[in-house]
Scaffold this motif. Structure first.
Motif, PDB file in Angstrom:
ATOM      1  N   VAL A   2       0.833  -1.198   0.000  1.00 47.36           N
ATOM      2  CA  VAL A   2       0.000   0.000   0.000  1.00 47.36           C
ATOM      3  C   VAL A   2       0.865   1.243   0.000  1.00 47.36           C
ATOM      4  CG1 VAL A   2      -1.768   1.272   1.252  1.00 47.36           C
ATOM      5  CG2 VAL A   2      -1.829  -1.212   1.218  1.00 47.36           C
ATOM      6  N   LEU A   3       0.500   2.185  -0.842  1.00 50.06           N
ATOM      7  CA  LEU A   3       1.115   3.501  -0.830  1.00 50.06           C
ATOM      8  C   LEU A   3       0.050   4.441  -0.298  1.00 50.06           C
ATOM      9  CD1 LEU A   3       2.267   1.808  -3.289  1.00 50.06           C
ATOM     10  CD2 LEU A   3       2.986   3.980  -4.222  1.00 50.06           C
ATOM     11  N   GLY A   4       0.227   4.981   0.888  1.00 48.99           N
ATOM     12  CA  GLY A   4      -0.794   5.835   1.476  1.00 48.99           C
ATOM     13  C   GLY A   4      -0.421   7.291   1.346  1.00 48.99           C
ATOM     14  N   ALA A   5      -1.386   8.117   0.992  1.00 52.95           N
ATOM     15  CA  ALA A   5      -1.136   9.549   0.905  1.00 52.95           C
ATOM     16  C   ALA A   5      -2.354  10.292   1.414  1.00 52.95           C
ATOM     17  CB  ALA A   5      -0.835   9.981  -0.526  1.00 52.95           C
ATOM     18  N   GLY A   6      -2.171  11.153   2.394  1.00 50.71           N
ATOM     19  CA  GLY A   6      -3.267  11.986   2.855  1.00 50.71           C
ATOM     20  C   GLY A   6      -3.099  13.362   2.251  1.00 50.71           C
ATOM     21  N   VAL A   7      -3.903  13.707   1.261  1.00 52.78           N
ATOM     22  CA  VAL A   7      -3.753  14.999   0.610  1.00 52.78           C
ATOM     23  C   VAL A   7      -5.101  15.686   0.524  1.00 52.78           C
ATOM     24  CG1 VAL A   7      -1.767  14.346  -0.777  1.00 52.78           C
ATOM     25  CG2 VAL A   7      -4.014  13.991  -1.696  1.00 52.78           C
ATOM     26  N   ALA A   8      -5.113  16.990   0.735  1.00 50.37           N
ATOM     27  CA  ALA A   8      -6.319  17.761   0.518  1.00 50.37           C
ATOM     28  C   ALA A   8      -6.027  18.732  -0.603  1.00 50.37           C
ATOM     29  CB  ALA A   8      -6.721  18.488   1.800  1.00 50.37           C
ATOM     30  N   ALA A   9      -5.828  18.266  -1.764  1.00 56.52           N
ATOM     31  CA  ALA A   9      -5.580  19.081  -2.935  1.00 56.52           C
ATOM     32  C   ALA A   9      -6.475  18.567  -4.019  1.00 56.52           C
ATOM     33  CB  ALA A   9      -4.129  19.022  -3.349  1.00 56.52           C
ATOM     34  N   LEU A  10      -6.090  17.670  -4.463  1.00 58.00           N
ATOM     35  CA  LEU A  10      -6.895  17.306  -5.573  1.00 58.00           C
ATOM     36  C   LEU A  10      -7.985  16.387  -4.964  1.00 58.00           C
ATOM     37  CD1 LEU A  10      -5.801  16.729  -9.021  1.00 58.00           C
ATOM     38  CD2 LEU A  10      -7.203  15.050  -7.956  1.00 58.00           C
ATOM     39  N   LYS A  38     -14.738  26.226  -9.456  1.00 54.45           N
ATOM     40  CA  LYS A  38     -14.722  25.852  -8.059  1.00 54.45           C
ATOM     41  C   LYS A  38     -15.314  24.461  -7.834  1.00 54.45           C
ATOM     42  CE  LYS A  38     -15.221  30.645  -6.503  1.00 54.45           C
ATOM     43  NZ  LYS A  38     -16.082  31.599  -5.747  1.00 54.45           N
ATOM     44  N   VAL A  39     -14.780  23.768  -6.841  1.00 52.18           N
ATOM     45  CA  VAL A  39     -15.321  22.487  -6.419  1.00 52.18           C
ATOM     46  C   VAL A  39     -16.464  22.759  -5.447  1.00 52.18           C
ATOM     47  CG1 VAL A  39     -14.783  20.315  -5.248  1.00 52.18           C
ATOM     48  CG2 VAL A  39     -13.069  21.443  -6.669  1.00 52.18           C
ATOM     49  N   PRO A  40     -17.572  21.995  -5.521  1.00 54.49           N
ATOM     50  CA  PRO A  40     -18.664  22.201  -4.567  1.00 54.49           C
ATOM     51  C   PRO A  40     -18.167  22.176  -3.129  1.00 54.49           C
ATOM     52  CG  PRO A  40     -19.338  20.681  -6.282  1.00 54.49           C
ATOM     53  CD  PRO A  40     -17.873  20.947  -6.496  1.00 54.49           C
ATOM     54  N   VAL A  41     -18.686  23.110  -2.331  1.00 53.54           N
ATOM     55  CA  VAL A  41     -18.208  23.283  -0.964  1.00 53.54           C
ATOM     56  C   VAL A  41     -19.041  22.443  -0.002  1.00 53.54           C
ATOM     57  CG1 VAL A  41     -17.882  24.936   0.920  1.00 53.54           C
ATOM     58  CG2 VAL A  41     -17.371  25.602  -1.438  1.00 53.54           C
ATOM     59  N   ALA A  42     -18.395  21.843   0.968  1.00 58.71           N
ATOM     60  CA  ALA A  42     -19.070  21.094   2.019  1.00 58.71           C
ATOM     61  C   ALA A  42     -18.245  21.235   3.288  1.00 58.71           C
ATOM     62  CB  ALA A  42     -19.215  19.625   1.642  1.00 58.71           C
ATOM     63  N   PRO A  43     -18.889  21.186   4.453  1.00 60.26           N
ATOM     64  CA  PRO A  43     -18.129  21.316   5.702  1.00 60.26           C
ATOM     65  C   PRO A  43     -17.191  20.154   5.910  1.00 60.26           C
ATOM     66  CG  PRO A  43     -20.392  20.644   6.142  1.00 60.26           C
ATOM     67  CD  PRO A  43     -20.327  21.006   4.687  1.00 60.26           C
ATOM     68  N   ILE A  44     -16.043  20.443   6.524  1.00 54.83           N
ATOM     69  CA  ILE A  44     -15.066  19.411   6.831  1.00 54.83           C
ATOM     70  C   ILE A  44     -15.574  18.567   8.001  1.00 54.83           C
ATOM     71  CG2 ILE A  44     -12.720  18.967   7.658  1.00 54.83           C
ATOM     72  CD1 ILE A  44     -12.730  20.012   4.862  1.00 54.83           C
ATOM     73  N   GLU A  45     -15.534  17.265   7.854  1.00 52.33           N
ATOM     74  CA  GLU A  45     -15.939  16.366   8.916  1.00 52.33           C
ATOM     75  C   GLU A  45     -14.746  15.498   9.311  1.00 52.33           C
ATOM     76  OE1 GLU A  45     -19.203  14.096   7.593  1.00 52.33           O
ATOM     77  OE2 GLU A  45     -20.547  15.817   7.293  1.00 52.33           O
ATOM     78  N   VAL A  46     -14.623  15.265  10.597  1.00 52.80           N
ATOM     79  CA  VAL A  46     -13.531  14.433  11.090  1.00 52.80           C
ATOM     80  C   VAL A  46     -13.933  12.977  10.960  1.00 52.80           C
ATOM     81  CG1 VAL A  46     -12.092  13.844  13.061  1.00 52.80           C
ATOM     82  CG2 VAL A  46     -12.789  16.217  12.687  1.00 52.80           C
ATOM     83  N   GLY A  47     -13.152  12.192  10.216  1.00 49.19           N
ATOM     84  CA  GLY A  47     -13.488  10.799   9.987  1.00 49.19           C
ATOM     85  C   GLY A  47     -12.996   9.899  11.110  1.00 49.19           C
ATOM     86  N   GLN A 186     -18.658  17.845  -1.134  1.00 49.90           N
ATOM     87  CA  GLN A 186     -18.078  17.129  -0.013  1.00 49.90           C
ATOM     88  C   GLN A 186     -16.691  17.676   0.250  1.00 49.90           C
ATOM     89  OE1 GLN A 186     -18.485  13.350  -2.350  1.00 49.90           O
ATOM     90  NE2 GLN A 186     -16.474  12.904  -1.469  1.00 49.90           N
ATOM     91  N   PRO A 187     -16.184  17.499   1.482  1.00 51.65           N
ATOM     92  CA  PRO A 187     -14.900  18.114   1.831  1.00 51.65           C
ATOM     93  C   PRO A 187     -13.712  17.514   1.096  1.00 51.65           C
ATOM     94  CG  PRO A 187     -15.719  16.741   3.621  1.00 51.65           C
ATOM     95  CD  PRO A 187     -16.830  16.865   2.635  1.00 51.65           C
ATOM     96  N   ALA A 188     -13.771  16.213   0.777  1.00 54.18           N
ATOM     97  CA  ALA A 188     -12.686  15.548   0.065  1.00 54.18           C
ATOM     98  C   ALA A 188     -13.193  14.200  -0.409  1.00 54.18           C
ATOM     99  CB  ALA A 188     -11.462  15.375   0.968  1.00 54.18           C
TER     100      ALA A 188
END
Length: 228
Positions: A2-10, A38-47, A186-188
Motif C-alpha cells: 500500500v502507498l498511502g497519501a493523505g492529501v487535501a488538494a486534488l 470551483k469544487v462544490p463546498v461542504a463542511p469538513i468532517e472528522v473521519g 463534499q470536503p474531500a
C-alpha cells in the motif's frame, strides 16, 4: 503493498488501453460544460476508522511536513517547490509550478510491486480547479505526464479520475478514465486503486466504482527503476 497519501488538494466509467485517448476525444468522456472552476463546498468532517499497516510502503499525512511517516528506513521524503505547502494535514499545490517530489527514485515501491505484481495507491484528495487536465498528477511514480515517463499515475481530468500504468517498454501504457467523480459537495474524496496482475479496481469513498483488465506484462519488464 500500500502507498498511502493523505492529501487535501486534488479524483465512474470508460476503459482505454494503448494507444492513449487523443486529447481531442477525451472531452467526450470528461465533459467541458463545467461552468465554475470551483469544487462544490461542504463542511469538513472528522473521519473515524483504523488505517491498515500491513504491507505499507510509504505514508504521507502532511501534519507537520512532507516526510514519509510509514516508519520504514530510509523514508521516501518529499521535497516541496513551486509554492507547494504543508499545513494541518494538507498538502496544497496552488498552481502549475507546484510539486512535491522525492529526492531519490522510489526503489522501495518498484521492488515490492515487481516482486508481488500488485500494489494499492490511496489518497484523500480535493481538486483546486475542476478545469484541470493533462492529467493533473495526484500520486505517481513519474518524471512527467508523458506516457514514457510514467510507471503509474493517479490524476485528475476535469471531473474525472485518471489512472495510467505502464504495461510495456517505452510509452506502452494503459490509460483508464473513471467519470464523473468530482461533482458532489463534499470536503474531500477518498480514492483507492488496486492493481493485481493486470486486474485494476477503482474505489471512490469506499465503494467499487470501476473494474478494468489490462495487458499484464511483468512490471519488472515495463517499469523504469529510476523514476521518483
Amino acid at each position: 503493498h500500500v502507498l498511502g497519501a493523505g492529501v487535501a488538494a486534488l479524483a465512474v466509467s470508460a476503459f482505454f488501453v494503448w494507444p492513449p485517448i487523443p486529447a481531442a476525444e477525451i472531452t467526450s468522456y470528461c465533459p467541458q460544460d463545467v461552468q465554475e472552476r470551483k469544487v462544490p463546498v461542504a463542511p469538513i468532517e472528522v473521519g473515524t476508522g483504523t488505517r491498515i499497516s500491513d504491507g505499507l510502503l510509504v505514508l504521507y499525512t502532511f501534519q507537520d511536513s512532507a516526510d514519509d511517516v510509514s516508519g520504514l528506513v530510509p523514508g521516501l521524503d518529499l521535497e516541496l517547490s513551486g509554492g507547494a505547502t504543508v499545513r494541518g494535514g494538507r498538502l496544497r499545490i496552488p498552481d502549475d509550478d507546484g510539486v512535491a517530489v522525492s529526492a531519490e527514485p522510489a526503489h522501495r515501491i518498484l521492488e515490492a510491486a515487481t516482486m508481488s505484481e500488485s500494489f494499492t495507491v490511496e489518497a484523500w484528495v480535493r481538486p483546486a480547479d475542476l478545469l484541470q487536465r493533462g492529467p493533473a498528477r495526484i500520486v505517481s511514480t513519474s518524471e512527467s505526464t508523458d506516457l514514457a515517463d510514467v510507471n503509474f499515475h493517479l490524476g485528475q481530468e476535469r471531473t474525472c479520475l485518471s489512472f495510467r500504468i505502464k504495461t510495456g517498454p517505452g510509452d506502452v501504457a494503459a490509460w483508464l478514465i473513471t467519470e464523473p467523480v468530482f461533482v458532489t459537495a463534499q470536503p474531500a474524496w477518498h480514492i483507492a486503486v488496486t492493481y493485481d496482475r493486470g486486474a485494476i479496481d477503482v474505489f471512490v469513498d469506499g465503494a467499487l466504482s470501476d473494474r478494468f483488465d489490462v495487458n499484464h506484462v511483468p512490471l519488472d519488464d515495463a517499469w523504469d527503476p529510476m523514476l521518483p
